[in-house]
Structures are given as structure tokens and as C-alpha cells.
Design a protein around this motif. Structure first.
Motif, PDB file in Angstrom:
ATOM      1  N   ILE A  84      33.193 -24.567  -3.983  1.00 57.52           N
ATOM      2  CA  ILE A  84      31.865 -24.057  -4.316  1.00 57.52           C
ATOM      3  C   ILE A  84      30.990 -25.225  -4.720  1.00 57.52           C
ATOM      4  O   ILE A  84      31.369 -26.026  -5.561  1.00 57.52           O
ATOM      5  CB  ILE A  84      31.918 -23.040  -5.472  1.00 57.52           C
ATOM      6  CG1 ILE A  84      32.703 -21.800  -5.055  1.00 57.52           C
ATOM      7  CG2 ILE A  84      30.516 -22.642  -5.905  1.00 57.52           C
ATOM      8  CD1 ILE A  84      32.905 -20.802  -6.160  1.00 57.52           C
ATOM      9  N   LEU A 101      26.548 -17.736  -2.713  1.00 53.29           N
ATOM     10  CA  LEU A 101      26.861 -19.106  -3.104  1.00 53.29           C
ATOM     11  C   LEU A 101      27.340 -19.848  -1.869  1.00 53.29           C
ATOM     12  O   LEU A 101      27.684 -19.257  -0.858  1.00 53.29           O
ATOM     13  CB  LEU A 101      27.960 -19.123  -4.173  1.00 53.29           C
ATOM     14  CG  LEU A 101      27.631 -18.461  -5.502  1.00 53.29           C
ATOM     15  CD1 LEU A 101      28.870 -18.477  -6.395  1.00 53.29           C
ATOM     16  CD2 LEU A 101      26.492 -19.185  -6.180  1.00 53.29           C
ATOM     17  N   SER A 102      27.366 -21.153  -1.962  1.00 53.45           N
ATOM     18  CA  SER A 102      27.843 -21.963  -0.847  1.00 53.45           C
ATOM     19  C   SER A 102      29.344 -22.162  -0.986  1.00 53.45           C
ATOM     20  O   SER A 102      29.827 -22.552  -2.030  1.00 53.45           O
ATOM     21  CB  SER A 102      27.134 -23.316  -0.867  1.00 53.45           C
ATOM     22  OG  SER A 102      27.673 -24.165   0.109  1.00 53.45           O
ATOM     23  N   ILE A 103      30.042 -21.886   0.078  1.00 52.43           N
ATOM     24  CA  ILE A 103      31.499 -22.011   0.040  1.00 52.43           C
ATOM     25  C   ILE A 103      31.984 -22.698   1.311  1.00 52.43           C
ATOM     26  O   ILE A 103      31.361 -22.602   2.355  1.00 52.43           O
ATOM     27  CB  ILE A 103      32.163 -20.614  -0.098  1.00 52.43           C
ATOM     28  CG1 ILE A 103      33.653 -20.750  -0.406  1.00 52.43           C
ATOM     29  CG2 ILE A 103      31.961 -19.771   1.126  1.00 52.43           C
ATOM     30  CD1 ILE A 103      34.298 -19.457  -0.803  1.00 52.43           C
ATOM     31  N   THR A 129      29.067 -12.434  -3.290  1.00 43.97           N
ATOM     32  CA  THR A 129      29.384 -12.742  -4.676  1.00 43.97           C
ATOM     33  C   THR A 129      29.859 -11.538  -5.458  1.00 43.97           C
ATOM     34  O   THR A 129      30.140 -11.628  -6.642  1.00 43.97           O
ATOM     35  CB  THR A 129      28.171 -13.370  -5.385  1.00 43.97           C
ATOM     36  OG1 THR A 129      27.057 -12.486  -5.242  1.00 43.97           O
ATOM     37  CG2 THR A 129      27.841 -14.716  -4.797  1.00 43.97           C
ATOM     38  N   SER A 167      27.939 -25.252   4.701  1.00 41.78           N
ATOM     39  CA  SER A 167      27.811 -24.110   3.815  1.00 41.78           C
ATOM     40  C   SER A 167      27.961 -22.821   4.601  1.00 41.78           C
ATOM     41  O   SER A 167      27.513 -22.715   5.730  1.00 41.78           O
ATOM     42  CB  SER A 167      26.451 -24.131   3.112  1.00 41.78           C
ATOM     43  OG  SER A 167      26.315 -25.293   2.344  1.00 41.78           O
TER      44      SER A 167
END
Length: 202
Positions: free
Chosen positions: A167, A181-183, A198, A193
């Protein structure tokens, strides 16, 4: 004034800005630490890596451009503590700690202990790679980081960590009103990304 700081406490100190102006304090700091600030209900922080100013926070906004605003404070209080191999603190500075790990590309494990509950956050080169136990709702977890009361925080610098996801914490800080979120999955081999739900993992 710098001699007073060295004599009082070389790596850990709490004082008032009226007695120790911030520009004198930052000229003294030659190590990795967070300089936490409070004034009339407002909070801020300056982030240092080996004595170099690398980041700032004013209220809930994280940006190096906030440093000048904070350094203009003429009153209030400050506190700093050198980040060493093992660092112990209260949990209410966890967001700042995570931001510092990102700014300094730190490998670390962060333990939050509250009563019988324990949460481990693992960072590799400043990126969160695992949380144990994994929260059902990542968004709520990050939003409530600094509202955890009566708990202790321990940071231990380690070798590289591994995990099933990464993350980018700064993307959460800079876009906390978004729904994702960026994962990045570990095996992709590229720093790209991809949005995640979430509300939890599918």
C-alpha cells in the motif's frame, strides 16, 4: 542555545517555542526524528532524515511546503525523539511514524499494543507490505490510526519485509476522500497502482 539542547537531552527533548525558537532547534537536529508541534489546539510535525528536513505536516495536510508555515510559529510546544533501531512511543503519532518510514525508505515492523489486542504493520523500503491481523476495512483502519487510545507503539527497524500486498501510504494521505487505496501485488514486478475495495478484500 544549541549547547543548552545538547546538555538538556541530546536525542530526546520537550520544550516551548518561546524559549527555543524552531529555527534554532532544527539547526541542532542531525539525526532521524519527528519534531512534533502543538499550538492552541493545532498540531504539526517536521520530518528529518539524518538531520535533513524531508517532510512536514500541518493539521491533516502532509506536504514539505508546509514547513515554512510551521517554522513561523512563535509560540507553542515541541517534542522530538531520535528514531533508533527500536523506538517506543504513544500510538497517537502512528500516522506520522508511517509517513516517516515512507520518507526514509525504512524497513520496519510497527507493533500497536492495546489491552489484549495487538496489530503488526510491516514496511519494506517505506511501503506497507502487510498488516496482521488484516483489517476488514482498510479505509477505516487508516482513518482511525491516531484515535487509538491507551496503547503503546513500538517501531523496530529490520531487514526487508515480505507480504502479499503493498500500500502506498502517501496516496491515502493525499487522497483520503477517495474510495480506494493504491495496491500492488508482489509478483507483478512493476510499481503500478490498482484500486482495491476498501470495504475489505474479496
Amino acid at each position: 542555545m544549541i549547547q543548552e539542547l545538547k546538555k538538556a537531552a541530546p536525542f530526546k527533548f520537550k520544550g516551548t517555542i518561546s524559549q527555543f525558537p524552531l529555527k534554532a532547534v532544527i539547526n541542532y537536529i542531525s539525526f532521524t526524528c519527528i519534531l512534533s508541534l502543538k499550538k492552541n489546539g493545532k498540531t504539526g510535525a517536521l520530518f528529518f532524515k539524518n538531520g535533513n528536513l524531508v517532510g512536514a505536516r500541518s493539521g491533516s495536510e502532509f506536504s514539505i511546503h508546509k514547513a515554512d508555515e510551521l517554522l513561523s510559529w512563535k509560540e507553542g510546544s515541541f517534542y522530538y525523539q531520535k528514531i533508533e533501531k527500536e523506538f517506543n512511543s504513544e500510538s497517537d503519532c502512528l500516522t506520522d511514524i508511517l509517513y516517516l518510514t515512507e520518507l526514509t525508505d525504512m524497513n520496519a515492523s510497527i507493533t500497536i499494543q492495546s489491552n489484549n489486542q495487538k496489530t503488526e504493520i510491516y514496511c519494506s523500503e517505506g511501503v506497507i507490505v502487510n498488516i496482521d491481523p488484516l483489517p476488514k476495512n482498510l479505509r477505516n483502519f487508516f482513518q482511525n490510526l491516531d484515535s487509538i487510545k491507551d496503547s503503546k507503539l513500538t517501531l523496530k527497524q529490520t531487514g526487508g519485509q515480505t507480504g502479499n500486498f503493498k500500500i502506498w501510504f502517501s496516496e491515502f494521505l493525499n487522497g483520503s476522500n477517495t474510495s480506494s487505496l493504491s495496491i500492488k501485488k508482489r509478483d507483478t514486478g512493476q510499481r503500478k497502482s490498482a484500486p482495491i475495495d476498501t470495504e475489505g478484500f474479496n
